[in-house]
Write a protein that holds these residues in place. Structure first.
Motif, PDB file in Angstrom:
ATOM      1  N   ARG A  77       0.826  -1.205   0.000  1.00  0.00           N
ATOM      2  CA  ARG A  77       0.000   0.000   0.000  1.00  0.00           C
ATOM      3  C   ARG A  77       0.859   1.254   0.000  1.00  0.00           C
ATOM      4  O   ARG A  77       0.539   2.231  -0.621  1.00  0.00           O
ATOM      5  CB  ARG A  77      -0.956   0.012   1.181  1.00  0.00           C
ATOM      6  CG  ARG A  77      -1.792   1.292   1.250  1.00  0.00           C
ATOM      7  CD  ARG A  77      -2.898   1.191   2.254  1.00  0.00           C
ATOM      8  NE  ARG A  77      -4.050   0.450   1.760  1.00  0.00           N
ATOM      9  CZ  ARG A  77      -4.963   0.942   0.941  1.00  0.00           C
ATOM     10  NH1 ARG A  77      -4.855   2.164   0.482  1.00  0.00           N
ATOM     11  NH2 ARG A  77      -5.974   0.212   0.552  1.00  0.00           N
ATOM     12  N   VAL A 151      -7.151 -10.776   0.553  1.00  0.00           N
ATOM     13  CA  VAL A 151      -8.111  -9.736   0.190  1.00  0.00           C
ATOM     14  C   VAL A 151      -8.465  -8.906   1.417  1.00  0.00           C
ATOM     15  O   VAL A 151      -8.519  -7.672   1.365  1.00  0.00           O
ATOM     16  CB  VAL A 151      -9.375 -10.354  -0.454  1.00  0.00           C
ATOM     17  CG1 VAL A 151     -10.490  -9.329  -0.575  1.00  0.00           C
ATOM     18  CG2 VAL A 151      -9.030 -10.934  -1.819  1.00  0.00           C
ATOM     19  N   THR A 152      -8.705  -9.563   2.543  1.00  0.00           N
ATOM     20  CA  THR A 152      -9.045  -8.850   3.783  1.00  0.00           C
ATOM     21  C   THR A 152      -7.936  -7.890   4.181  1.00  0.00           C
ATOM     22  O   THR A 152      -8.201  -6.743   4.553  1.00  0.00           O
ATOM     23  CB  THR A 152      -9.315  -9.861   4.918  1.00  0.00           C
ATOM     24  OG1 THR A 152     -10.362 -10.740   4.520  1.00  0.00           O
ATOM     25  CG2 THR A 152      -9.686  -9.164   6.203  1.00  0.00           C
ATOM     26  N   SER A 154      -5.695  -6.578   2.150  1.00  0.00           N
ATOM     27  CA  SER A 154      -5.588  -5.507   1.148  1.00  0.00           C
ATOM     28  C   SER A 154      -6.668  -4.450   1.330  1.00  0.00           C
ATOM     29  O   SER A 154      -6.478  -3.299   0.936  1.00  0.00           O
ATOM     30  CB  SER A 154      -5.637  -6.085  -0.266  1.00  0.00           C
ATOM     31  OG  SER A 154      -6.941  -6.534  -0.582  1.00  0.00           O
ATOM     32  N   GLU A 155      -7.798  -4.831   1.920  1.00  0.00           N
ATOM     33  CA  GLU A 155      -8.902  -3.891   2.120  1.00  0.00           C
ATOM     34  C   GLU A 155      -8.922  -3.281   3.523  1.00  0.00           C
ATOM     35  O   GLU A 155      -9.864  -2.570   3.869  1.00  0.00           O
ATOM     36  CB  GLU A 155     -10.228  -4.612   1.858  1.00  0.00           C
ATOM     37  CG  GLU A 155     -10.390  -5.024   0.403  1.00  0.00           C
ATOM     38  CD  GLU A 155     -11.631  -5.871   0.164  1.00  0.00           C
ATOM     39  OE1 GLU A 155     -12.239  -6.370   1.144  1.00  0.00           O
ATOM     40  OE2 GLU A 155     -11.985  -6.054  -1.021  1.00  0.00           O
ATOM     41  N   GLY A 158      -9.074   0.497   3.184  1.00  0.00           N
ATOM     42  CA  GLY A 158      -9.909   0.971   2.083  1.00  0.00           C
ATOM     43  C   GLY A 158      -9.697   0.117   0.845  1.00  0.00           C
ATOM     44  O   GLY A 158      -9.277  -1.026   0.931  1.00  0.00           O
ATOM     45  N   LEU A 159      -9.990   0.707  -0.300  1.00  0.00           N
ATOM     46  CA  LEU A 159      -9.837  -0.029  -1.551  1.00  0.00           C
ATOM     47  C   LEU A 159      -8.364  -0.384  -1.786  1.00  0.00           C
ATOM     48  O   LEU A 159      -7.476   0.421  -1.506  1.00  0.00           O
ATOM     49  CB  LEU A 159     -10.347   0.798  -2.726  1.00  0.00           C
ATOM     50  CG  LEU A 159     -11.863   1.027  -2.773  1.00  0.00           C
ATOM     51  CD1 LEU A 159     -12.213   1.959  -3.918  1.00  0.00           C
ATOM     52  CD2 LEU A 159     -12.590  -0.295  -2.916  1.00  0.00           C
ATOM     53  N   PRO A 160      -8.088  -1.583  -2.316  1.00  0.00           N
ATOM     54  CA  PRO A 160      -6.704  -1.983  -2.580  1.00  0.00           C
ATOM     55  C   PRO A 160      -6.061  -1.104  -3.653  1.00  0.00           C
ATOM     56  O   PRO A 160      -6.726  -0.623  -4.574  1.00  0.00           O
ATOM     57  CB  PRO A 160      -6.824  -3.420  -3.081  1.00  0.00           C
ATOM     58  CG  PRO A 160      -8.205  -3.864  -2.777  1.00  0.00           C
ATOM     59  CD  PRO A 160      -9.047  -2.639  -2.624  1.00  0.00           C
ATOM     60  N   THR A 161      -4.766  -0.919  -3.528  1.00  0.00           N
ATOM     61  CA  THR A 161      -4.011  -0.164  -4.533  1.00  0.00           C
ATOM     62  C   THR A 161      -3.663  -1.103  -5.693  1.00  0.00           C
ATOM     63  O   THR A 161      -3.830  -2.314  -5.602  1.00  0.00           O
ATOM     64  CB  THR A 161      -2.717   0.393  -3.928  1.00  0.00           C
ATOM     65  OG1 THR A 161      -1.883  -0.716  -3.549  1.00  0.00           O
ATOM     66  CG2 THR A 161      -2.987   1.277  -2.727  1.00  0.00           C
ATOM     67  N   ARG A 162      -3.128  -0.522  -6.765  1.00  0.00           N
ATOM     68  CA  ARG A 162      -2.721  -1.337  -7.907  1.00  0.00           C
ATOM     69  C   ARG A 162      -1.628  -2.326  -7.511  1.00  0.00           C
ATOM     70  O   ARG A 162      -1.611  -3.468  -7.975  1.00  0.00           O
ATOM     71  CB  ARG A 162      -2.216  -0.457  -9.046  1.00  0.00           C
ATOM     72  CG  ARG A 162      -3.308   0.261  -9.777  1.00  0.00           C
ATOM     73  CD  ARG A 162      -2.690   1.086 -10.904  1.00  0.00           C
ATOM     74  NE  ARG A 162      -3.689   1.965 -11.466  1.00  0.00           N
ATOM     75  CZ  ARG A 162      -4.233   1.787 -12.663  1.00  0.00           C
ATOM     76  NH1 ARG A 162      -3.842   0.784 -13.411  1.00  0.00           N
ATOM     77  NH2 ARG A 162      -5.140   2.620 -13.109  1.00  0.00           N
ATOM     78  N   GLN A 164      -1.150  -3.694  -4.595  1.00  0.00           N
ATOM     79  CA  GLN A 164      -1.765  -4.779  -3.834  1.00  0.00           C
ATOM     80  C   GLN A 164      -2.524  -5.727  -4.755  1.00  0.00           C
ATOM     81  O   GLN A 164      -2.435  -6.948  -4.615  1.00  0.00           O
ATOM     82  CB  GLN A 164      -2.708  -4.209  -2.763  1.00  0.00           C
ATOM     83  CG  GLN A 164      -1.974  -3.548  -1.618  1.00  0.00           C
ATOM     84  CD  GLN A 164      -2.922  -2.884  -0.646  1.00  0.00           C
ATOM     85  OE1 GLN A 164      -3.851  -2.174  -1.038  1.00  0.00           O
ATOM     86  NE2 GLN A 164      -2.683  -3.119   0.637  1.00  0.00           N
ATOM     87  N   LEU A 165      -3.263  -5.168  -5.701  1.00  0.00           N
ATOM     88  CA  LEU A 165      -4.001  -6.001  -6.647  1.00  0.00           C
ATOM     89  C   LEU A 165      -3.049  -6.847  -7.498  1.00  0.00           C
ATOM     90  O   LEU A 165      -3.359  -7.995  -7.831  1.00  0.00           O
ATOM     91  CB  LEU A 165      -4.893  -5.131  -7.535  1.00  0.00           C
ATOM     92  CG  LEU A 165      -6.083  -4.468  -6.829  1.00  0.00           C
ATOM     93  CD1 LEU A 165      -6.795  -3.503  -7.771  1.00  0.00           C
ATOM     94  CD2 LEU A 165      -7.040  -5.508  -6.276  1.00  0.00           C
TER      95      LEU A 165
END
Length: 179
Positions: A77, A151-152, A154-155, A158-162, A164-165
């Protein structure tokens, strides 16, 4: 005179035998040291081999690999771990690994150290993902559970960053999961 010569001969003989015994004892001590060195050679060579490796190359436990992967996703992040991310990781460890609070905290601290000592996480994520997917101890359910854990994490903020994705996608590709 013969008595003095006999006494001197006995003293010389005792001195020679004492010296020989001392040399034999020193030789046995050196032989024991060599035997000890030879006996420890496999362990020393193993240590040197492992010491030459670093970070994720030393990981063998799937739980440790999963904790490091979660930490890598959190650090993607922005490079720093927030208190919220740390709490989420520890909670995931406690919930899914059945660890105590202290064990979860220790594993999270170790994961933070390993994850922060790594170069960019893509190659490390591939190696750890391979370890997870190929582990005989884990089945398909655990592989999917780890995806949800990642996923948990990464969130957590807030919304995951690129970034993290990208790490999540690497794991999903290695595990054969479809998004």
């Amino acid at each position: 005179m013969h008595v003095v010569l006999a006494a001197l001969t006995i003293l010389v003989a005792v001195a020679v035998w004492t010296w020989r015994l001392r040399m034999a004892r020193r030789g046995l001590d050196e032989l024991a040291e060599v035997a000890k060195t030879v006996a420890n050679a496999p362990r020393r060579l193993s240590f040197k081999w492992r010491a030459g490796k670093g970070g994720v190359d030393l990981i063998e436990d799937p739980r440790e690999a999963a904790a490091i992967m979660m930490m890598m996703v959190a650090l993607a992040r922005g490079g720093l771990l927030s208190a919220r991310q740390g709490d989420v990781i520890e909670e995931e460890i406690r919930t899914h690994f059945d660890f105590t609070d202290a064990e979860a905290e220790d594993l999270a601290a170790h994961a933070a150290w390993v994850a922060s000592s790594q170069l960019p996480g893509e190659e490390a994520m591939r190696r750890l993902s391979r370890l997870i997917v190929n582990s005989a101890q884990l089945g398909p359910k655990e592989v999917v559970d780890l995806d949800m854990m990642l996923v948990t994490v990464s969130e957590a903020e807030g919304l995951p960053t690129r970034a993290q994705l990208g790490l999540l996608q690497i794991y999903r590709d290695m595990a054969g999961l479809k998004t």
